[in-house]
Design a protein around this motif. Structure first.
Motif, PDB file in Angstrom:
ATOM      1  N   LYS A  82       6.835  -0.405  -2.363  1.00 23.05           N
ATOM      2  CA  LYS A  82       7.511  -1.487  -1.662  1.00 23.05           C
ATOM      3  C   LYS A  82       8.574  -2.062  -2.618  1.00 23.05           C
ATOM      4  O   LYS A  82       8.376  -2.101  -3.813  1.00 23.05           O
ATOM      5  N   TRP A  83       9.672  -2.565  -2.024  1.00 25.09           N
ATOM      6  CA  TRP A  83      10.186  -2.346  -0.679  1.00 25.09           C
ATOM      7  C   TRP A  83      11.303  -1.322  -0.730  1.00 25.09           C
ATOM      8  O   TRP A  83      11.809  -0.892   0.300  1.00 25.09           O
ATOM      9  N   LEU A  90      12.671   1.437   8.293  1.00 26.93           N
ATOM     10  CA  LEU A  90      12.089   0.433   9.177  1.00 26.93           C
ATOM     11  C   LEU A  90      13.043  -0.743   9.372  1.00 26.93           C
ATOM     12  O   LEU A  90      13.149  -1.287  10.478  1.00 26.93           O
ATOM     13  N   LEU A  91      13.763  -1.127   8.333  1.00 23.20           N
ATOM     14  CA  LEU A  91      14.722  -2.214   8.475  1.00 23.20           C
ATOM     15  C   LEU A  91      15.861  -1.812   9.421  1.00 23.20           C
ATOM     16  O   LEU A  91      16.244  -2.596  10.305  1.00 23.20           O
ATOM     17  N   PHE A  93       8.658  -6.055   9.148  1.00 25.22           N
ATOM     18  CA  PHE A  93       7.901  -4.952   8.583  1.00 25.22           C
ATOM     19  C   PHE A  93       6.526  -4.944   9.271  1.00 25.22           C
ATOM     20  O   PHE A  93       6.447  -4.773  10.478  1.00 25.22           O
ATOM     21  N   TYR A  94       5.435  -5.204   8.559  1.00 23.19           N
ATOM     22  CA  TYR A  94       4.133  -5.246   9.236  1.00 23.19           C
ATOM     23  C   TYR A  94       3.642  -6.685   9.426  1.00 23.19           C
ATOM     24  O   TYR A  94       2.469  -6.907   9.751  1.00 23.19           O
ATOM     25  N   TRP A 108      10.927   1.797   3.964  1.00 22.59           N
ATOM     26  CA  TRP A 108      11.311   0.410   4.230  1.00 22.59           C
ATOM     27  C   TRP A 108      12.778   0.305   4.631  1.00 22.59           C
ATOM     28  O   TRP A 108      13.136  -0.529   5.479  1.00 22.59           O
ATOM     29  N   CYS A 117       8.611 -10.822   2.985  1.00 23.68           N
ATOM     30  CA  CYS A 117       8.474  -9.781   1.971  1.00 23.68           C
ATOM     31  C   CYS A 117       8.539 -10.344   0.547  1.00 23.68           C
ATOM     32  O   CYS A 117       8.501  -9.582  -0.426  1.00 23.68           O
ATOM     33  N   ASN A 140       4.168   1.157  13.309  1.00 28.18           N
ATOM     34  CA  ASN A 140       5.598   1.114  13.030  1.00 28.18           C
ATOM     35  C   ASN A 140       6.198   2.512  12.910  1.00 28.18           C
ATOM     36  O   ASN A 140       7.320   2.755  13.357  1.00 28.18           O
ATOM     37  N   GLN A 171       1.000   0.422   9.494  1.00 31.47           N
ATOM     38  CA  GLN A 171       1.940   1.473   9.126  1.00 31.47           C
ATOM     39  C   GLN A 171       2.160   2.432  10.283  1.00 31.47           C
ATOM     40  O   GLN A 171       3.305   2.724  10.656  1.00 31.47           O
ATOM     41  N   GLU A 207      14.552  -2.159  12.913  1.00 32.86           N
ATOM     42  CA  GLU A 207      14.434  -3.539  13.385  1.00 32.86           C
ATOM     43  C   GLU A 207      15.801  -4.144  13.697  1.00 32.86           C
ATOM     44  O   GLU A 207      15.912  -5.056  14.526  1.00 32.86           O
TER      45      GLU A 207
END
Length: 318
Positions: free
Chosen positions: A31-32, A40-41, A211-212, A37, A262, A96, A93, A44
């Motif tokens: 992370k991150w 995933l960003l 994120f989660y 990550w 985060c 996502n 995880q 989003e």
């Protein structure tokens, strides 16, 4: 918000040999500032399509290389010498992962056939899930987790899954009942998961990216999408506390970030020789993450999400 330079830097990173090497070592850690990550960003932000195809393929290969494709609960389910951080996954995880890959255009059931059954397997008696394996060994209460439930609930709510199997529909309806029972804002009443009860007040503070993590806008979005896509209605009393809070906090509908979820997290690190240091290290950020997560700033992403959720609510409230 002009993010062109930061987005370009993230896309360049995802296509780099460094990112490929990182994915070969782990689809999750550290992370991150590792490929997952960044991916995933972008998702989003609504920019999933910018993830390079070779990165997607490398990520799928890394996920399929996960040695333990169950959520170990009993000691006998975890092999001697296994790495508890890297050798298995968790509900957050995988929920996502499913959403990102589905949005990119991957047939997740074909490419990662072990992921979708995971969610129904680990649903708890009240409809929730928990990424704390010890919660499944508690017999006198049900210490489920809103945080552990939300991503799996979102994954199985995706439009591309319809028509759904009976077990998936049961999962969704039970998870929705769990969220409705919590009114989207209440933490666990259990002794085992008292930490979530302490954390629940922070859910009223919007965060991006999630994120989660969980906030009430994420909960409302997920619940209204479930109702819309399954033809259900929502009890007004179940969503009223969350809706009233958001309307009072942001009367003009413009969402400002109240926390940086985060911030302050630790991570394990891969050493130059390829081994992993399991000591607590400060998680590293990256420019795009810094640019979209500053507390007090207006989030165009959450503001758009809230506007869409409000429109759905008008048609779904009993």
């Amino acid at each position: 918000m002009d993010l062109n330079a930061e987005i370009a830097a993230t896309v360049d990173y995802l296509g780099s040999p460094t990112a490929m090497d990182c994915l070969a070592a782990s689809p999750y850690w550290p992370k991150w500032h590792s490929p997952w990550w960044h991916m995933l960003l972008l998702h989003e932000m609504g920019e999933t399509h910018l993830i390079p195809a070779p990165t997607i393929r490398a990520f799928i290969a890394a996920m399929n290389a996960t040695p333990i494709k169950i959520f170990p609960i009993h000691p006998s389910e975890f092999p001697d010498g296994g790495d508890p951080y890297r050798d298995t996954a968790c509900h957050c995880q995988l929920g996502n992962v499913y959403r990102v890959l589905d949005a990119w255009g991957i047939d997740v059931e074909a490419e990662l056939p072990w992921v979708k059954p995971w969610f129904t397997t680990y649903q708890m008696a009240d409809g929730g899930l928990n990424c704390d394996d010890s919660a499944y060994l508690v017999h006198d209460e049900c210490p489920s987790s809103m945080v552990g439930t939300i991503a799996a609930f979102e994954a199985l709510t995706l439009k591309s899954h319809a028509p759904r199997r009976d077990d998936e529909r049961r999962f969704l309806d039970r998870a929705a009942d769990f969220m409705i029972g919590r009114q989207l804002i209440a933490g666990s009443t259990s002794q085992h998961n008292a930490a979530e009860r302490d954390a629940a007040p922070h859910w009223r503070l919007p965060c991006f990216p999630r994120f989660y993590h969980y906030d009430v806008i994420r909960g409302l979005t997920a619940l209204t999408l479930w109702a819309e896509r399954t033809g259900q209605k929502l009890p007004a009393a179940a969503v009223a506390p969350a809706v009233e809070h958001i309307n009072q906090a942001f009367p003009d509908g413009t969402i400002r970030l109240g926390r940086r979820c985060c911030e302050g997290h630790g991570t394990i690190l891969r050493l130059p020789d390829g081994s992993w240091d399991h000591q607590h290290h400060q998680a590293e950020s990256f420019p795009l993450l810094d640019a979209v997560s500053a507390v007090g700033t207006t989030s165009p992403f959450l503001s758009r999400e809230w506007a869409a959720t409000q429109r759905r609510l008008m048609d779904l409230i009993l």
